[in-house]
Design an enzyme around this catalytic site. Sequence first.
Site, short mmCIF file in Angstrom:
data_model
loop_
_atom_site.label_atom_id
_atom_site.label_comp_id
_atom_site.label_asym_id
_atom_site.label_seq_id
_atom_site.Cartn_x
_atom_site.Cartn_y
_atom_site.Cartn_z
N HIS A 1 2.79 -12.48 -5.71
CA HIS A 1 1.75 -12.66 -4.13
C HIS A 1 1.18 -14.04 -4.52
O HIS A 1 0.14 -14.60 -4.86
CB HIS A 1 0.66 -11.58 -5.22
CG HIS A 1 -0.10 -11.26 -3.57
ND1 HIS A 1 -1.29 -11.83 -3.21
CD2 HIS A 1 -0.31 -10.28 -3.53
CE1 HIS A 1 -1.46 -11.37 -2.68
NE2 HIS A 1 -1.75 -10.10 -2.77
N HIS B 1 -1.12 -2.70 -4.19
CA HIS B 1 -0.45 -3.68 -4.89
C HIS B 1 -0.56 -2.77 -6.90
O HIS B 1 -0.37 -3.47 -7.98
CB HIS B 1 -1.03 -4.88 -5.79
CG HIS B 1 -1.32 -5.33 -4.52
ND1 HIS B 1 0.02 -5.84 -3.10
CD2 HIS B 1 -1.71 -6.24 -3.95
CE1 HIS B 1 0.01 -6.28 -2.25
NE2 HIS B 1 -0.80 -7.15 -2.72
N ARG C 1 0.81 -1.28 0.12
CA ARG C 1 -0.02 0.16 0.00
C ARG C 1 1.20 1.25 -0.20
O ARG C 1 2.39 1.34 0.29
CB ARG C 1 -0.74 0.13 1.41
CG ARG C 1 -1.88 -0.74 1.02
CD ARG C 1 -3.41 -1.48 2.53
NE ARG C 1 -3.84 -1.78 2.28
CZ ARG C 1 -3.81 -3.21 2.22
NH1 ARG C 1 -2.84 -4.05 2.36
NH2 ARG C 1 -4.77 -4.50 2.16
N GLU D 1 5.49 -12.32 0.84
CA GLU D 1 5.89 -11.17 0.03
C GLU D 1 6.92 -10.97 0.84
O GLU D 1 7.24 -9.65 1.78
CB GLU D 1 4.65 -10.81 -0.01
CG GLU D 1 3.60 -10.81 -0.86
CD GLU D 1 2.32 -10.36 -0.37
OE1 GLU D 1 1.65 -8.91 -1.12
OE2 GLU D 1 1.18 -10.91 0.29
N ASP E 1 -1.23 -9.68 8.62
CA ASP E 1 -1.58 -9.11 7.31
C ASP E 1 -0.62 -7.77 7.40
O ASP E 1 -1.05 -6.93 7.69
CB ASP E 1 -2.81 -8.34 7.07
CG ASP E 1 -2.77 -8.08 5.53
OD1 ASP E 1 -1.82 -7.57 4.58
OD2 ASP E 1 -3.71 -7.73 4.65
C1 BGC Z 1 -2.22 -7.41 1.54
C2 BGC Z 1 -3.44 -7.52 1.88
C3 BGC Z 1 -4.85 -7.65 0.26
C4 BGC Z 1 -3.81 -8.91 -0.41
C5 BGC Z 1 -5.04 -8.68 -1.51
C6 BGC Z 1 -1.28 -8.53 0.52
O1 BGC Z 1 -0.48 -8.04 0.07
O2 BGC Z 1 -0.92 -6.97 2.16
O3 BGC Z 1 -4.00 -6.13 3.11
O4 BGC Z 1 -5.62 -8.23 1.22
O5 BGC Z 1 -2.36 -8.78 -0.69
O6 BGC Z 1 -5.31 -10.24 -2.04
#
Ligand code: BGC
Length: 393
Positions: free
Chosen positions: A220, A149, A124, A357, A292
Site C-alpha cells: 500500500h 485491508h 474490501r 496496488e 479508487d
Molecule cells: C482503498 C481506498 C482507501 C485506501 C486507504 C485503498 O486501497 O481503495 O478506498 O481509502 O486504500 O487509505
Amino acid sequence: MKTNQNLLFALLLISGGLASCNSSSTKNTAAADSVGTSTAGLKIPDSAAFEGQVDNKKVHLYTLKNQSGDQASITNFGARLVSLLVKDNKDQPVDVILGHDSLKPYQGKSENYFGAVVGRYGNRIAKGKFSVDGKSYQLEINNGQNTLHGGFNGFYKKVWDAKQIDDHTLELSYLAKDAEAGYPGNLNVKVTYSLEDDHSLKISYSATTDKTTVVNLTNHAYFNLNGAGDKTITDHMLTLEADGYTPVDTTLIPTGKIEKVAGTPFDFTKAKLIGANINDENAQLKNGKGYDHNWVLRKGTGLRKAATVSSSKTGIVMEVLTEEPGIQFYSGNFLTNDINNGKAGATYGYRSAFCLETQHFPDSPNQPSFPSTVLKPGATYHTITVYKFSVKK
Ligand code: BGC
C-alpha cells in the site's frame, strides 16, 4: 566505526555518489538523523527512531541498497516500505514514498496504511462476510459497512520476523493464526523485498494455509514522483494496461460487472494526466471521490507491465509489473490536510500521492465471476510485483 560508515554513506548518497559506495549494509544501528537531512526536504530515515517493541517483538528499520545508487528503508512493523530513494533527471536522490520519520505515528489509528503490506485480504470484502468449504465467516467491519485491508489489526499492524539476506534483500515472515481477524486457517506468509541493480524494487509474496481460506496480498505504498511532500499527483502522467475496470457501489464494493474504459474518465490506455478527467461529472468518480477503482489488466502470463507513471518535474518514471489480474489505482482522495506528521515535517494533503496496488479484484470471495482468491491446504500462494524506475532527461 558504524556511525562513520553511515555518515559516509549519507554524504555519498546526498551528493549522488552512491554508485561508487561499497559499504555493506545490515540492520541500521546508527542514528542517520543527525546527518541525514539534506536538500529538497530529503531525509534519510533515522533507524534509531524505528527501534521499539510491539506485541513483545522487536521492531527495526532495515536498509537495502543496490549498485545503482538507490536505497529502500523497510520496517518489520507492518512490513512497511518507509522510504525509497531513486535518482531524478539531475542525478539527485528523491524519496518517492510517503511516510513518517519514526515508528510511533505508524502505530496510531491511521487509516492510511502508509507503505504497508495489507492482508490477509487487501481491499474490501462486502459486509465482512464470505463462505468457503460451506462455512461462513464474519470479519471485522472497519470501513463503513465493509472490511478493508484485513480489518482493524491486519498485517499492516503486525510485527513480522525479519531476516536480512544480503545488502539488497530482506525477507519478512508472519504467521497469521487460525481465526485471527475472523479468517480461517493458520496462514504462513513470506514477503521478500529486493532492490535490484536495474533500479527496481521487487516484492515477492508467498503463503500457505492449513485450512481453506482467502488471500489477497499487496503493498500500500503511496507514491509521489515529484518527491514525498509535494502537493499533488494530478500533474503525473499515467498509463494503465487495462481495457476494463470493475465499477463499484457507493461503499466501493464492485457491482460484479466489468465495464470498458473506452470513452470514460477511466481510460488510461494511452498516457494521460491523472488530473485530466478526475473532476469530471461521473457517477463512478463520485463513488470514489476520484479514482479508487480496480482496473482489469490485459490477460497474459507471468510478470507483465501493468502501469507506467511519470513526473515532468523530476523526470522520474515508474513502471509497475505484476503477475496479478488487477490493479487498484487510488488517487489519494481520502488524504486530508490533517496528516501533518509526514517525513521532515511534511503535511500530506488531498491527492498528494497515489497508490497502485496490484491485486485480485476487491470482494472476490463474494463474486463468483472474478478470479478466485481461495487458497487450499497443500497449495502455495505466490505472486511478484516490481516497481521499476528510470528517468527521462
Ligand atoms: C482503498 C481506498 C482507501 C485506501 C486507504 C485503498 O486501497 O481503495 O478506498 O481509502 O486504500 O487509505
